[in-house]
Each structure stands twice: as structure tokens, then as C-alpha cells.
Scaffold this motif. Sequence first.
Motif, PDB file in Angstrom:
ATOM      1  N   HIS A 139       0.836  -1.209   0.000  1.00  0.00           N
ATOM      2  CA  HIS A 139       0.000   0.000   0.000  1.00  0.00           C
ATOM      3  C   HIS A 139       0.869   1.257   0.000  1.00  0.00           C
ATOM      4  O   HIS A 139       1.273   1.748   1.056  1.00  0.00           O
ATOM      5  CB  HIS A 139      -0.893  -0.047   1.248  1.00  0.00           C
ATOM      6  CG  HIS A 139      -1.959   1.005   1.289  1.00  0.00           C
ATOM      7  ND1 HIS A 139      -3.074   0.877   2.073  1.00  0.00           N
ATOM      8  CD2 HIS A 139      -2.087   2.200   0.663  1.00  0.00           C
ATOM      9  CE1 HIS A 139      -3.837   1.936   1.926  1.00  0.00           C
ATOM     10  NE2 HIS A 139      -3.249   2.774   1.071  1.00  0.00           N
ATOM     11  N   ASP A 189       0.715   2.757   3.601  1.00  0.00           N
ATOM     12  CA  ASP A 189      -0.074   3.811   2.949  1.00  0.00           C
ATOM     13  C   ASP A 189       0.840   5.017   2.694  1.00  0.00           C
ATOM     14  O   ASP A 189       0.408   6.172   2.810  1.00  0.00           O
ATOM     15  CB  ASP A 189      -1.260   4.209   3.846  1.00  0.00           C
ATOM     16  CG  ASP A 189      -2.337   4.975   3.092  1.00  0.00           C
ATOM     17  OD1 ASP A 189      -2.198   5.164   1.875  1.00  0.00           O
ATOM     18  OD2 ASP A 189      -3.311   5.393   3.742  1.00  0.00           O
ATOM     19  N   LYS A 241      -9.180  -1.189  -6.198  1.00  0.00           N
ATOM     20  CA  LYS A 241      -9.379  -0.435  -4.952  1.00  0.00           C
ATOM     21  C   LYS A 241     -10.587   0.494  -5.063  1.00  0.00           C
ATOM     22  O   LYS A 241     -10.778   1.144  -6.097  1.00  0.00           O
ATOM     23  CB  LYS A 241      -8.105   0.391  -4.701  1.00  0.00           C
ATOM     24  CG  LYS A 241      -8.221   1.581  -3.766  1.00  0.00           C
ATOM     25  CD  LYS A 241      -8.065   1.163  -2.324  1.00  0.00           C
ATOM     26  CE  LYS A 241      -8.004   2.361  -1.381  1.00  0.00           C
ATOM     27  NZ  LYS A 241      -6.728   3.044  -1.375  1.00  0.00           N
ATOM     28  N   HIS A 300       1.476   5.271  -2.120  1.00  0.00           N
ATOM     29  CA  HIS A 300       0.992   6.290  -3.072  1.00  0.00           C
ATOM     30  C   HIS A 300       2.196   7.150  -3.442  1.00  0.00           C
ATOM     31  O   HIS A 300       2.520   8.119  -2.742  1.00  0.00           O
ATOM     32  CB  HIS A 300      -0.080   7.168  -2.430  1.00  0.00           C
ATOM     33  CG  HIS A 300      -1.298   6.419  -1.981  1.00  0.00           C
ATOM     34  ND1 HIS A 300      -2.261   5.969  -2.846  1.00  0.00           N
ATOM     35  CD2 HIS A 300      -1.713   6.040  -0.735  1.00  0.00           C
ATOM     36  CE1 HIS A 300      -3.222   5.353  -2.163  1.00  0.00           C
ATOM     37  NE2 HIS A 300      -2.906   5.375  -0.883  1.00  0.00           N
TER      38      HIS A 300
END
Length: 483
Positions: free
Chosen positions: A56, A312, A146, A58
Motif C-alpha cells: 500500500h 499507505d 481499490k 501512493h
Amino acid sequence: MSTVIKGGTIVTADLSYSADVLIEGGRIVQIGVGLTGDTVLDATGCYVMPGGIDPHTHLEMPFMGTYSSDDFESGTRGALAGGTTMVVDFALPAPGEGLLDALKKWDNKAGRACCDYSFHMAITWWGEQVFNEMQAVTERGINTFKHFMAYKGSLMVNDEELFASFRRCAELGAVPLVHAENGDIVASMSTRLLAEGNKGPEAHAYSRPSQVEGEATNRAIMIADMAGVPLYVVHTSCEESHEAIRRARMLGKRVWGEPLIQHLVLDESEYANPDWDHAARRVMSPPFRDKRHQDSLWAGLASGSLSCVATDHCAFTTEQKRFGIGDFTKIPNGTGGLEERMPMLWTTGVRTGRLTPNEFVGVTSTNIAKILNIYPQKGAVLVGADADLVVWDPEARKVITASAQQSAIDYNVFEGREVVGLPRFTLTRGVVAVTEGKVDTHEGHGRFVARQPRGAVGQALSTWKALTEPRPVPRAGIPASGV
Ligand code: DUC
Ligand code: ZN
Ligand code: ZN
């Protein structure tokens, strides 16, 4: 040219034993005692483990009016520094943008990766084009989709869209992922908080209590059950969400939960810090929680009701965070953790006795490799597996500080904490990228890892069949059930 890792203890998710590992052509070719090779890496006193997989991240993501500041180069450099050898990032189509067009953009960005990578595809809107392109996406080696149940007005999809997309995932043998927060309630609470004059970063946490996560997790689990598909819940941060996952698993549903290292280690008191920058740097969704929730997450990892630890990783500079001065809803949501995930989990999990070294390997690597259907190419110390390995020195220590990090941002949410347990070597497909804290990575070394669909799933599918099978037609005066 061959490399041998000598004198260490191999630790996998299942067992620990002493053996050397021989590597050639980027793969493990032999495991045994007394092995020799052209290059020798001394693993005396160390554990030889599968490199971490962060499911996970970004990296360089357009979000809340800016771009996250770590790109595939700095992000994966940090990953390797901390013992992670693969990341799975989110390709994020803008509303109305085709999935394949978004994928092209992510392919380009990821060309700079220093370690192997894969993508989840985000479903940010719904229509015939999305339905059709989901198949093409799976044929490109992406088997996870997702869905954001929050971020109303931008990324959020509604229940009808969730159900349609989950059904499509079921047809394709893909796994849906959810960011489970009730976006309508968050939006409503945020408006009210602002109207009442609560504008600071602490209000971010008030706007997203654990109930919004618990409700959305329950809802997503029920929708997945009706659609006949398994479900992966990203950034599980609270007992309510964990409880829903635990219950679903007890009932035989394939539902996985993913706590983040930040939620395990940092708590809500961070938002009470009077320094605006300090609190804003820690604004992420879901927000940090109190000890009751943290204890629940740790218990879930130990007992197996929660499956993977992720980050994340979505890093914004202080300058970017300051977009939200005077309005907490404009603070870009996200924190970093790629470099710290493994050392921090070892320090706070293994050294405290909350996790065994084998469980550590499970939750940082092997479990996610299995869920993503890339085991044992990744997540394994086995002959034939990719030589994505970390030689872990359980006694090496350092104090985390932004000035020494790989990340491009100007602070670190774990600043000042000491970690015990660090990579002595990190190898990405056999190439040594880290030696005792010295990082020597190569932009573009990383390759895309294609993932086949997992295929139909028995138990979950039977629910969908039960819902859709033809039913007896009642005749006048005779109840169909015969009762
Ligand atoms: N949460 C964050 O904090 N950042 C990126 C997206 C998300 O869901
Ligand atoms: Zn999210
Ligand atoms: Zn995320």
C-alpha cells in the motif's frame, strides 16, 4: 556471477533454520550448508528473511490539489533502505479517465523504481468503459481493484457502484480492496466542525471517529458477500473495523485486514500537540487512534485475524501540509513510513514479544504475496524464488531522523525514536542495494510484477449462487416451501 549469503539463520513465515543461500541470475538456486559463491555476504548473527512487500503506497500521486512528494525513485530507495523489496502502488484514474490511460501514467512513473513493484487499480467512477477495461487491466497482470468509500466529491464510489464493481471482480477472479470510511458522515461532520470554528488539524480526527470506519467495513463485507467475492480492507485502524473482519473470517468469509505501522505505533495524542505543523504532518485517513484500538490491532496480527502490515506511504512536505492552515479539510492527507515499516515493527512487535520473527515475516511479506497471488516468486526463501532478501541484524540500532532518511520530505513522523533491528544487507533480485545503512540503488532496476487472477473462490461464490439461483414459483394456495 553468484552470491552466497553465509552463516545466517533463515527465517520464513513457517520455520527458522541455519543454512546458506546461493543466488544466481537474480534467483535463489540453492539452500544448504557449506555453499560457496563468487561474492560472499556474511550473515553471522543475522536472520535471512524474504524482503518486505509493502502492499500500500501512493508515490507521486495527484491528491488534494498537489502530488505526494516521494516518487518511485525516492520511495523505493527508502523501501530498500528499510528492508522492503517490493511495493504495490495505486493507479488512480481521474473521474472520467479510462483505466488503461491511468495505467500508462503509472507505468511511466514506475519506470524509475529501484525495486520491483506492482499496481492496484482504483475504481474512482463507474460506467461501461470501466466495466470493460477491468478485464483488460486483469490481462495486464493486475488482480486487485481499490474502492474509496470516503473522499466524497472526488474519489468516493457509492454502494450501487461498489456492488457493480465487486460483481465484476468476482467474474474476473480479482480481489476488491476498500478504503472503508463512511464518506457521507465524514463530509457532514467536517462541515459542522468547520462551522463551529474547529479549523485545526485536531478536528481532522474528530471528523473521522472509529465508528465511520467500523460502519463502512461492515457494509463493504456484506456487499462483498452478496457479490460473492473476497475482500481486502486497507488501513484497518480500529477495533470496530477489526471486529467486523474477525467476525467475517470466523464465518468462513475471505476477508483480510491491513493495519499500518503508523497506526500501531503512533496515537491520537499527536493531534493535541500545540505545534500546528507537528499535528498537520500526522494528518492521514484514517487518523491515529487511542491505545484500545492499537491493542486490538496488535492482537489481530498475533492471532491471524489481521493479515499484513503496510504503510499507505503518501508523503507531503510541511509546505504542502500548510495548504490547510485555517481549514483542516485542505491538509493533504498522508504520512510516510516506507523506510521505517520493518525496523519499527521489529522494534515494537518482535522485541516486545508481541510477534515472533516468523509472524513478522508473515505480516511484512509472505501473507501479502499469497493474497496477491505472487507467492513463491515473492515472499519466500525457496529455490526458484526471486532473490529479494533481507539479511536482518536484530541488534543493529539507530535513531530515526529526517536528516538521514531517503524520503524527499523534510520531517519524519517517527523522529527521535530508536529502532533496534535493521538490514545488514538488502538484496533486490540478487543485487545488493543496502550494506549496513549504506544505500546503493539503481533507478530503473525495478520491474513490474504481473499477478494472475486468483480464480473463483468457493465459499464466497456460493453466497452469490444462493442469491441468484432460480427459486420455485409459488402456485396459488400452495406455499413454495411446502411449509
Ligand atoms: N489516506 C491518506 O491518508 N492518504 C492517501 C489516501 C488515503 O486514503
Ligand atoms: Zn485509503
Ligand atoms: Zn492509501
